[in-house]
Write an enzyme that holds these catalytic residues in place. Structure first.
Site, PDB file in Angstrom:
ATOM      1  N   ASP A 170      -3.011  15.461  -4.045  1.00  0.00           N
ATOM      2  CA  ASP A 170      -1.890  16.291  -3.620  1.00  0.00           C
ATOM      3  C   ASP A 170      -0.598  15.801  -4.239  1.00  0.00           C
ATOM      4  OD1 ASP A 170      -3.221  17.931  -1.891  1.00  0.00           O
ATOM      5  OD2 ASP A 170      -2.964  16.620  -0.154  1.00  0.00           O
ATOM      6  N   LYS A 184      -1.020  21.961  -7.351  1.00  0.00           N
ATOM      7  CA  LYS A 184      -0.573  23.050  -8.221  1.00  0.00           C
ATOM      8  C   LYS A 184      -1.659  23.416  -9.195  1.00  0.00           C
ATOM      9  CE  LYS A 184       4.360  22.406  -8.497  1.00  0.00           C
ATOM     10  NZ  LYS A 184       5.346  21.561  -9.137  1.00  0.00           N
ATOM     11  N   MET A 213       7.991  17.297   7.862  1.00  0.00           N
ATOM     12  CA  MET A 213       8.165  18.686   7.388  1.00  0.00           C
ATOM     13  C   MET A 213       9.289  19.345   8.185  1.00  0.00           C
ATOM     14  SD  MET A 213       4.184  19.818   6.991  1.00  0.00           S
ATOM     15  CE  MET A 213       3.609  19.049   8.486  1.00  0.00           C
TER      16      MET A 213
END
Ligand code: SAH
Length: 340
Positions: free
Chosen positions: A120, A142, A253
């Site tokens: 990741d 990605k 987050m």
């Protein structure tokens, strides 16, 4: 087998079936060797071993191999034994908050054994080529078109590669079981009947505050800490519970919903003087800590400039950090203190 020899340009003969010898093959190739393989005893040509510097015998070389091994040893060739590569498996590895030093020894070992690593964006990946021995490295954060692979896509890839007999390391940021969807990946592997294990990692929930000198607990200051995800705004009742607990609140987050989180806590009765810190890009060269108070933080334009990845810490322990500005202690409601 630890390859402590410099094998650049040397010829290495690997004995064993294609499947069991694949890890030895990958490591020797990675170490710069010219590799020859013998999958059965009949493949070994004892008359043409002059250029061989090392023989690696993979440990399922039984039965018919004994005679060949005796003959090879008689020729004074260095023979090393290596364990057969395991069958397909998945290992979830917690990579810690981003620095190689904060990856566990078990995590490093798993990377060294991997045939393929699915990593990741937040996992430590800059030096993956050095931490692995020729494994294929797949950025699942990605795709070439810059779209993240879906969670389902990652699980399918993981399962497919393990089914093909490979050791798949799924490298994740922090700890796999802290907002990392690790348990979903474990379930996917189990459902597919693939052996899976989890190597914990150092979570950013504790280590990123620590990088700014903020302890999540401190005797007589905070005896509990709550880790929450800011992915979705907290409800009023969640804010009330959190404000009522009285310990440290750590939000991951949490940048996108910071305004709602802080306003919600204030409405739930938390004092406007409660210290707040935003620690961005922990353990990187660009680590930055922004200190404020609950009353100031919500309206401060500076906070808008804070970006992911960042950990938000709300609680009295923030005063103990490296970057807590004295003037905030002395003047309630003073301007933000920012340090880089
Ligand atoms: N499993 C991870 C968390 C995944 S959620 C863990 O245990 O750490 C991703 C969030 O983690 C980011 O949005 C951010 O809040 C936090 N994070 C991870 N690494 C970070 C870092 N180096 N600096 C600041 N925040 C980080």
């Amino acid at each position: 087998m630890n390859l402590d020899l410099d094998l650049t340009g040397s010829t290495v003969l690997i004995l064993g079936t294609a499947h069991s010898a694949r890890r030895a093959l990958r490591r020797c190739t990675h170490a710069g060797a010219v590799v020859r393989t013998a999958h059965t005893p009949a493949d070994v040509d004892l008359a043409s071993l002059d250029d061989v510097r090392l023989v690696v015998a993979v440990d399922d070389c039984q039965g018919g191999w004994d005679e060949v091994l005796v003959r090879l040893r008689q020729t004074h060739l260095v023979v090393r034994e290596d364990a057969a590569a395991p069958g397909g498996q998945v290992i979830l590895v917690g990579g810690g908050p981003g620095q190689d030093e904060l990856l566990t020894v078990a995590g490093r070992q798993a990377l060294a054994d991997a045939d393929v690593v699915l990593y990741d964006r937040l996992a430590p990946h800059e030096n993956l080529a050095e931490l692995t021995h020729g494994a294929e490295l797949v950025d699942v954060g990605k795709r070439p078109g810059h779209h993240a692979i879906t969670q389902r896509g990652i699980e399918d890839l993981m399962v497919d590669r393990a089914r093909a007999g490979e050791t798949v390391v799924r490298l994740k940021g922090g700890d796999p079981y802290v907002f990392g969807r690790g348990s979903e990946e474990v379930a996917a592997a189990r459902e597919a009947g693939i052996p899976v294990r989890v190597i914990p990692g150092i979570t950013s929930a504790v280590s990123v505050p620590a990088a700014a000198g903020i302890p999540v607990t401190h005797r007589e200051v905070s005896r509990l800490f709550t880790v929450i995800s800011g992915h979705v705004p907290l409800t009023a009742s969640e804010c009330e519970h959190l404000a009522g607990l009285g310990g440290t609140i750590v939000v991951l987050m949490g940048i996108g919903t910071m305004h709602q989180t802080l306003t919600g806590l204030r409405r739930a009765g938390m004092t406007t003087e409660m210290p707040v810190a935003v620690v961005e890009r922990g353990y990187s060269m660009n680590q930055r800590t922004t200190c404020s108070t609950l009353g100031e933080a919500t309206s401060a334009a500076t906070l808008a400039a804070c970006s992911n990845p960042a950990v938000l810490v709300i609680g009295e322990v923030v005063r103990l950090g490296h970057d807590w500005p004295r003037e905030l202690t002395e003047l309630a409601g003073a301007s933000l203190g920012v340090s880089g």
